[in-house]
Motif scaffolding. Sequence first.
Motif, PDB file in Angstrom:
ATOM      1  N   LEU A   1       4.756   2.671   4.829  1.00 20.68           N
ATOM      2  CA  LEU A   1       3.958   1.914   5.786  1.00 20.68           C
ATOM      3  C   LEU A   1       3.622   2.832   6.955  1.00 20.68           C
ATOM      4  O   LEU A   1       4.518   3.333   7.631  1.00 20.68           O
ATOM      5  CB  LEU A   1       4.728   0.692   6.291  1.00 20.68           C
ATOM      6  CG  LEU A   1       5.107  -0.364   5.236  1.00 20.68           C
ATOM      7  CD1 LEU A   1       5.928  -1.471   5.877  1.00 20.68           C
ATOM      8  CD2 LEU A   1       3.866  -0.944   4.566  1.00 20.68           C
ATOM      9  N   GLU A   2       2.328   3.080   7.141  1.00 24.41           N
ATOM     10  CA  GLU A   2       1.848   3.988   8.191  1.00 24.41           C
ATOM     11  C   GLU A   2       2.567   5.330   8.129  1.00 24.41           C
ATOM     12  O   GLU A   2       2.947   5.905   9.149  1.00 24.41           O
ATOM     13  CB  GLU A   2       2.007   3.351   9.570  1.00 24.41           C
ATOM     14  CG  GLU A   2       1.199   2.076   9.744  1.00 24.41           C
ATOM     15  CD  GLU A   2       1.332   1.473  11.120  1.00 24.41           C
ATOM     16  OE1 GLU A   2       0.650   1.964  12.045  1.00 24.41           O
ATOM     17  OE2 GLU A   2       2.127   0.519  11.279  1.00 24.41           O
TER      18      GLU A   2
ATOM     19  N   LYS B   1       5.533   6.046   7.002  1.00 19.38           N
ATOM     20  CA  LYS B   1       6.998   6.012   7.018  1.00 19.38           C
ATOM     21  C   LYS B   1       7.527   5.317   5.772  1.00 19.38           C
ATOM     22  O   LYS B   1       7.075   4.223   5.422  1.00 19.38           O
ATOM     23  CB  LYS B   1       7.499   5.285   8.267  1.00 19.38           C
ATOM     24  CG  LYS B   1       7.142   5.982   9.567  1.00 19.38           C
ATOM     25  CD  LYS B   1       7.654   5.197  10.773  1.00 19.38           C
ATOM     26  CE  LYS B   1       7.253   5.887  12.076  1.00 19.38           C
ATOM     27  NZ  LYS B   1       7.705   5.106  13.269  1.00 19.38           N
TER      28      LYS B   1
ATOM     29  N   MET C   1      -2.531   2.867   5.727  1.00 21.15           N
ATOM     30  CA  MET C   1      -1.576   1.891   6.248  1.00 21.15           C
ATOM     31  C   MET C   1      -0.476   1.572   5.231  1.00 21.15           C
ATOM     32  O   MET C   1       0.674   1.323   5.597  1.00 21.15           O
ATOM     33  CB  MET C   1      -2.306   0.598   6.626  1.00 21.15           C
ATOM     34  CG  MET C   1      -3.351   0.771   7.712  1.00 21.15           C
ATOM     35  SD  MET C   1      -2.640   1.301   9.284  1.00 21.15           S
ATOM     36  CE  MET C   1      -1.757  -0.185   9.762  1.00 21.15           C
TER      37      MET C   1
ATOM     38  N   ARG D   1      -6.249   1.740   3.307  1.00 25.04           N
ATOM     39  CA  ARG D   1      -6.511   2.231   4.656  1.00 25.04           C
ATOM     40  C   ARG D   1      -6.909   1.089   5.595  1.00 25.04           C
ATOM     41  O   ARG D   1      -7.344   0.027   5.144  1.00 25.04           O
ATOM     42  CB  ARG D   1      -7.637   3.282   4.627  1.00 25.04           C
ATOM     43  CG  ARG D   1      -7.276   4.516   3.825  1.00 25.04           C
ATOM     44  CD  ARG D   1      -8.445   5.495   3.757  1.00 25.04           C
ATOM     45  NE  ARG D   1      -8.082   6.687   3.013  1.00 25.04           N
ATOM     46  CZ  ARG D   1      -7.475   7.756   3.529  1.00 25.04           C
ATOM     47  NH1 ARG D   1      -7.198   7.785   4.835  1.00 25.04           N
ATOM     48  NH2 ARG D   1      -7.159   8.791   2.789  1.00 25.04           N
ATOM     49  N   SER D   2      -6.774   1.323   6.864  1.00 26.12           N
ATOM     50  CA  SER D   2      -7.175   0.313   7.846  1.00 26.12           C
ATOM     51  C   SER D   2      -8.688   0.111   7.768  1.00 26.12           C
ATOM     52  O   SER D   2      -9.446   1.045   7.511  1.00 26.12           O
ATOM     53  CB  SER D   2      -6.768   0.742   9.258  1.00 26.12           C
ATOM     54  OG  SER D   2      -7.452   1.922   9.633  1.00 26.12           O
TER      55      SER D   2
ATOM     56  N   GLN E   1       7.350  -5.632   9.810  1.00 22.42           N
ATOM     57  CA  GLN E   1       6.642  -4.357   9.872  1.00 22.42           C
ATOM     58  C   GLN E   1       5.125  -4.531   9.805  1.00 22.42           C
ATOM     59  O   GLN E   1       4.381  -3.553   9.791  1.00 22.42           O
ATOM     60  CB  GLN E   1       7.102  -3.436   8.727  1.00 22.42           C
ATOM     61  CG  GLN E   1       8.573  -3.059   8.769  1.00 22.42           C
ATOM     62  CD  GLN E   1       8.973  -2.416  10.070  1.00 22.42           C
ATOM     63  OE1 GLN E   1       8.358  -1.427  10.483  1.00 22.42           O
ATOM     64  NE2 GLN E   1       9.994  -2.944  10.729  1.00 22.42           N
TER      65      GLN E   1
ATOM     66  N   LYS F   1      -0.782  -6.129  10.103  1.00 23.89           N
ATOM     67  CA  LYS F   1      -1.649  -4.946  10.036  1.00 23.89           C
ATOM     68  C   LYS F   1      -2.173  -4.783   8.610  1.00 23.89           C
ATOM     69  O   LYS F   1      -3.231  -4.192   8.390  1.00 23.89           O
ATOM     70  CB  LYS F   1      -0.859  -3.693  10.430  1.00 23.89           C
ATOM     71  CG  LYS F   1      -0.215  -3.740  11.804  1.00 23.89           C
ATOM     72  CD  LYS F   1       0.692  -2.529  11.984  1.00 23.89           C
ATOM     73  CE  LYS F   1       1.505  -2.621  13.271  1.00 23.89           C
ATOM     74  NZ  LYS F   1       2.495  -1.524  13.360  1.00 23.89           N
TER      75      LYS F   1
ATOM     76  N   ARG G   1      -6.860   5.254   9.014  1.00 23.35           N
ATOM     77  CA  ARG G   1      -5.703   5.937   8.426  1.00 23.35           C
ATOM     78  C   ARG G   1      -5.055   5.089   7.333  1.00 23.35           C
ATOM     79  O   ARG G   1      -5.257   3.879   7.257  1.00 23.35           O
ATOM     80  CB  ARG G   1      -4.673   6.249   9.516  1.00 23.35           C
ATOM     81  CG  ARG G   1      -4.165   5.036  10.254  1.00 23.35           C
ATOM     82  CD  ARG G   1      -3.125   5.426  11.273  1.00 23.35           C
ATOM     83  NE  ARG G   1      -2.692   4.282  12.044  1.00 23.35           N
ATOM     84  CZ  ARG G   1      -1.499   4.185  12.619  1.00 23.35           C
ATOM     85  NH1 ARG G   1      -0.636   5.174  12.517  1.00 23.35           N
ATOM     86  NH2 ARG G   1      -1.182   3.116  13.320  1.00 23.35           N
TER      87      ARG G   1
ATOM     88  N   GLN H   1      -3.323   3.717  -2.421  1.00 22.77           N
ATOM     89  CA  GLN H   1      -3.326   3.717  -0.959  1.00 22.77           C
ATOM     90  C   GLN H   1      -4.299   2.653  -0.443  1.00 22.77           C
ATOM     91  O   GLN H   1      -5.315   2.384  -1.071  1.00 22.77           O
ATOM     92  CB  GLN H   1      -3.777   5.077  -0.407  1.00 22.77           C
ATOM     93  CG  GLN H   1      -2.830   6.227  -0.673  1.00 22.77           C
ATOM     94  CD  GLN H   1      -3.356   7.519  -0.063  1.00 22.77           C
ATOM     95  OE1 GLN H   1      -4.551   7.649   0.238  1.00 22.77           O
ATOM     96  NE2 GLN H   1      -2.468   8.491   0.137  1.00 22.77           N
TER      97      GLN H   1
END
Length: 499
Positions: free
Chosen positions: A313-314, A316, A258, A278-279, A329, A416, A256, A276
Amino acid sequence: MQKELLRMENIVKTFPGVKALNNAAITVHAGEVMGFMGENGAGKSTLMNVLGGVFPADSGDIYIEGKKVEIHSIHESQALGVAFIHQELALEPYLTIAENIFLGREMKNSMGMVSKDKMAEAARPYLERVGLNIDPNQYVRQLSLGQQQMVEIAKSFSLNAKILILDEPTSSLSEKEVDILFKTVNDLKKQGMGIIFITHKMAEVFQLCDAVTIMRDGEFMGSRRSSECTESELISMMVGRDLGNYYVRTFNEPGRVMLEAKNVTAGKRAVDCSFQIRSGEIVGFYGLVGAGRSELMKAIMGLDPMDSGEVYLEGKKVTKHDPIFMQRQGVALVPENRKIEGLLLSNTIRFNITLPVLYRFIKALRVNTQKEDEIVENGVKALRVKTPSSRVNCSTLSGGNQQKVLLAKWLATDPKILILDEPTRGIDVGAKAEIYTIINNLAKEGLAIVLISSEMPEAMNMSDRIIVMKEGHITGELTHEEMNQEKILKYAMGVSDNE
């Protein structure tokens, strides 16, 4: 082959508990650029410090122009025609160019007073020899790094240097400044100077150097003509093993989103930037000097002000934009300059690794030493930091091990999202291979990784995608399958496909 300017044989140097040099050697001829390579800690700087008079050898022989000499001080070295230009330039910023060139050898007028005019006049021909058409009365602090380097070389002329040592001279230069430096080095070569060019960059050896000398673990491994050897052969000599393809990647299916930036603007260095991450993927950010990659990431991290735009972030939206909040975070930024922005070199490995996570083992003024030990041991072990103890100062470590400590410091925050700004700058190929393995493993574990790199092979081989920037703007994005050097450079230079 022209006459021999320098020969160092069987040089031994021991420091308390460490044999830094053991039968080290190097030979340089007039009109020759000798590349000097080896892993961090191989003894290159130690051998050059012996030649430069920083400290004497325990044993061994030094010959300059065929004559056996002993060097006990920097002044003795300079008197023998040796000039050592260190990676950290040794100019006084608040003195003029001319004052720096003649520092400690000031010229005086008939009244016995220091004469700035006489020094400025004497400095001009030295500056002209390195292509610097600037006022010798200008203050050094007003010059670019490339110009300061040329002033150091001009100073070597005033010392009648025959042998010039350049220690990682391109590490902080723009591409244009590198071109000027290479032209100057080639001009000096034509004038019969012998040049020792310390570098970690293979491309520089094959582009500039006539030959290359390799050291490993303080010992002379051999010399090769640049035209008669391969990159693989030199790497094998340096590390004692074949690294093969040392860009280690196992490409993963991204997860997703991140981190997302929407229309981020931070002055002129980052303008309307959107992307963007992603993980489980590594996204390379490439661009020429001044493209704005570091500035964009610092703005996103909250280290620099962001004029407009949004960061998620994720999924949000970030409402409190400061580095401590971003760190909490799960965002970590490993800065480009480990010596200035990254580590407190005069403090221990232990101190540096635990600095961002003091809250995890200090509660109500009580220190949980067991938890502290666990954090440090995990970092040192996971990144294979070569050290006798975590209580030694970071200044005693090689560049590659300093970089590992810097990574361990920010991995201790359990991020993360990991932003790596030039993570392999100034470290040798062996340490690079280890860093690449670490980065690859972090991506496999699901971290979202931003890799800012000025080395195109590194960016291409390590990235799932490359985002290219020019003058603060994102000019293109390429998947791993789409990317090639030509496409990346077109985006980096702002060249359209029609041109």
